[in-house]
Every structure is written in C-alpha cells, then in structure tokens.
Write an enzyme that holds these catalytic residues in place. Structure first.
Site, PDB file in Angstrom:
ATOM      1  CE  LYS A 171      37.925  45.793  38.467  1.00  0.00           C
ATOM      2  NZ  LYS A 171      38.725  44.730  38.441  1.00  0.00           N
ATOM      3  CD  GLN A 218      39.616  42.171  40.544  1.00  0.00           C
ATOM      4  OE1 GLN A 218      38.811  42.559  39.873  1.00  0.00           O
ATOM      5  NE2 GLN A 218      40.906  42.769  40.817  1.00  0.00           N
ATOM      6  CG  ASP A 244      39.254  41.866  32.955  1.00  0.00           C
ATOM      7  OD1 ASP A 244      39.645  42.877  33.116  1.00  0.00           O
ATOM      8  OD2 ASP A 244      39.169  41.039  33.769  1.00  0.00           O
TER       9      ASP A 244
HETATM   10  N1  GUN Z   1      43.379  42.134  38.960  1.00  0.00           N
HETATM   11  C1  GUN Z   1      44.186  43.327  38.705  1.00  0.00           C
HETATM   12  N2  GUN Z   1      43.853  43.923  37.668  1.00  0.00           N
HETATM   13  C2  GUN Z   1      42.896  43.365  36.989  1.00  0.00           C
HETATM   14  C3  GUN Z   1      42.180  43.571  36.045  1.00  0.00           C
HETATM   15  O1  GUN Z   1      42.379  44.552  35.048  1.00  0.00           O
HETATM   16  N3  GUN Z   1      41.214  42.666  35.935  1.00  0.00           N
HETATM   17  C4  GUN Z   1      40.769  41.565  36.381  1.00  0.00           C
HETATM   18  N4  GUN Z   1      40.176  41.002  36.079  1.00  0.00           N
HETATM   19  N5  GUN Z   1      41.801  41.347  37.382  1.00  0.00           N
HETATM   20  C5  GUN Z   1      42.834  42.096  37.814  1.00  0.00           C
END
Ligand code: GUN
Length: 295
Positions: free
Chosen positions: A50, A94, A117
C-alpha cells in the site's frame, strides 16, 4: 480448452496511470493513513504494498505501526486524531487486529467520509441501498478486472464462496446491483453450505474467497467457467529457496485447461485491491475539496 489468464497487473497499471494524470491537476495531494497493529507478517507485506502504491502515484501517506499490546483506548485516540487531520483523506486500519481489540468498535470509529476501506456500517449501508459511498477495495477491484477483460456478469450465475465482511458479503451485494457492470444472479456460499461442489459446478463465474489453499479443484468448476481467486495463502515449498510459495483458494494447475478464464495468484486480484484503495483515496480527497475530477 485454453484458459485465458485474467492478469491484474496491467489493469492496476492503467488505474495508476489515470490517477497520476489526474494528480497533475489536483488541488492538493490526497493523503492516506495506514494503521498496522502487531506483527502479523502477511499484514506487514500488504501494508508495504500500500505504501509503495502511494509512492508510485505521489500521494501523501503515513503508516502508524503500533505494538500488538496497544490498548483500544490508544487506538481509538489515534483514529480520532486522524479523523481531524486535514492532510489525511483516507484511513485504513489493517485487519486482522490482534486479539483483545474489538474490530467492529475500531472500524466504527473511522469517519465514514475517510473510510476508504468501505467497512464502516454507513458505507456498507450505502452499498446495500445502491447509494454512492466507499466500496470495499477487493470487491470493487474484482468488478473492475472482469469489466476490463469483458467478462459479462449481467444475468449470469455467479457463486461467491466466502462471507467475510472484507470480501464475500460486500462482493455479493455489489454483484447483485442493477448496474451495467453487475446485475448478476448471485449465490453466496460458506462453511455451512451443503454440497458446495454441486453449487459451484453449476456457476458461470466462481469467486473463491475462503482462505483455504487450493480448496476448489476441477470437480468444483464447470468446463469453461470463469474463476476468480481471491485467496493468498503461503504454503511450504521445500523445492524453493525461500521454502514457501503463495497459492490461491483454487487449484490453479488442475483448472488450467478446464476453466474458460482464471485469475493467477499472485498477480490477479491482489494488485487490483491496491489500485482501488488509491482510487478511493483520490475520491475522498475530491469529496473533501468538492473537486470535480471530470469522471
Ligand atoms: N486485510 C486483508 N485485506 C484487507 C483490506 O482490504 N483492508 C484492510 N483494512 N485489511 C485487510
């Protein structure tokens, strides 16, 4: 039958190129804050991806790396601070969070206007209502990928295996919306589904978001069906120098030559998730600035 590979990297690159072009006219830099609690190795890798994505398009970004024993009060205080930070348009916590932190309470603390998200109940509610809001990145990326490769969904039987709040549930809702890029007949399966193989075998499109390595094989997919593999599972691979390798939720080798089209792992859905996160962050900035980017 030749299986067409639905590669995500070229589609991601096209999304990033479009964002970079828009950045030349942006009123200011979009800003993304990522919050990573604990030491989960897979989460650490995703967060690095990211960060790299933000750097590639030139977004402002900050990552808050917190110890696994961070209290809920401290985490909520950080989110409150980010909610008020004018340089931050998107906040991503996350997942999964370490045991002891209430995931729902944390996600609800993120301002819906910065919830890139799309996990806040307000945005999930907007998705149910078919109203504009932030759509979770992986579901949004899957639709974008299928649209890019001109895989029709309207009226077709799409079976989603998995009911997580991150992928399966919002994806099922999104696919069912009356939109040109969706309008599918959707079945959502899960660990309680009876005779899963019979259900998936009848599908035009099978989307696997289960988190079990190579769970769906040739018997679970009809000849010529489209397969989207959301799984990213690390398994032992003694033949490799690293000792491990990544596999999806479907048995790629078994399905090559049997499926009509299939996403690879890695390099399929994963890059699309990052691209959609950047796109959502761009949209958050546009809304905050009341900026019309012409799309
Ligand atoms: N953990 C696995 N995929 C994601 C996601 O798309 N967003 C977040 N915040 N955590 C994750």
């Amino acid at each position: 039958m030749e299986t067409k590979l639905l590669k995500g990297i070229p589609v991601r690159d096209a999304v990033l190129a479009e964002l970079k072009a828009k950045m030349a006219r942006a009123p200011r830099l979009p800003g993304l804050a990522v919050v990573l609690v604990g030491e989960d190795p897979a989460s650490a890798v995703y967060v690095r991806h990211k960060e790299k994505g933000c750097e590639e398009v030139g977004f402002h970004h900050v990552t808050h790396r917190l110890p696994a024993d961070t209290s809920e009060t401290a985490l909520l205080a950080l989110i409150a601070e980010l909610n008020h930070d004018q340089a931050i348009d998107g906040i991503l916590v996350q997942l999964p969070l370490p045991d002891g932190l209430n995931e729902n309470r944390i996600l609800m603390a993120v301002s819906p206007e910065k919830d890139v998200d799309g996990f806040h109940p307000v945005n999930l509610g907007r998705l149910v209502a078919g109203e504009p809001g932030f759509v979770p990145c992986t579901p949004k990326g899957i639709l974008r990928l299928l649209a890019h490769y001109r895989i029709p969904l309207a009226g077709r039987n799409v079976v989603v295996v998995g009911r997580s709040v991150i992928v399966g549930r919002p994806l099922s809702l999104l696919l069912s919306l009356k939109r040109d890029d969706a309008n599918a007949t959707v079945t959502m399966c899960h660990s309680g589904t009876k005779d899963l193989t019979a259900v998936t075998r009848a599908a035009d499109v099978v989307i696997a978001a289960i988190g079990v390595p190579k769970m769906l094989g040739r018997d679970a997919v009809g000849t010529g069906a489209v397969v989207v593999d959301v799984g990213i599972n690390r398994i032992d691979a003694p033949e490799r120098k690293s000792g491990t390798r990544l596999v999806g939720d479907v048995d790629f080798a078994e399905l090559m030559g049997h499926a009509g089209a299939m996403t690879p792992v890695p390099g399929g859905v994963g890059p699309m998730t990052i691209a959609m996160l950047l796109e959502n962050t761009w949209e958050a900035m546009c809304r905050a600035e009341d900026w019309d980017d012409g799309t």
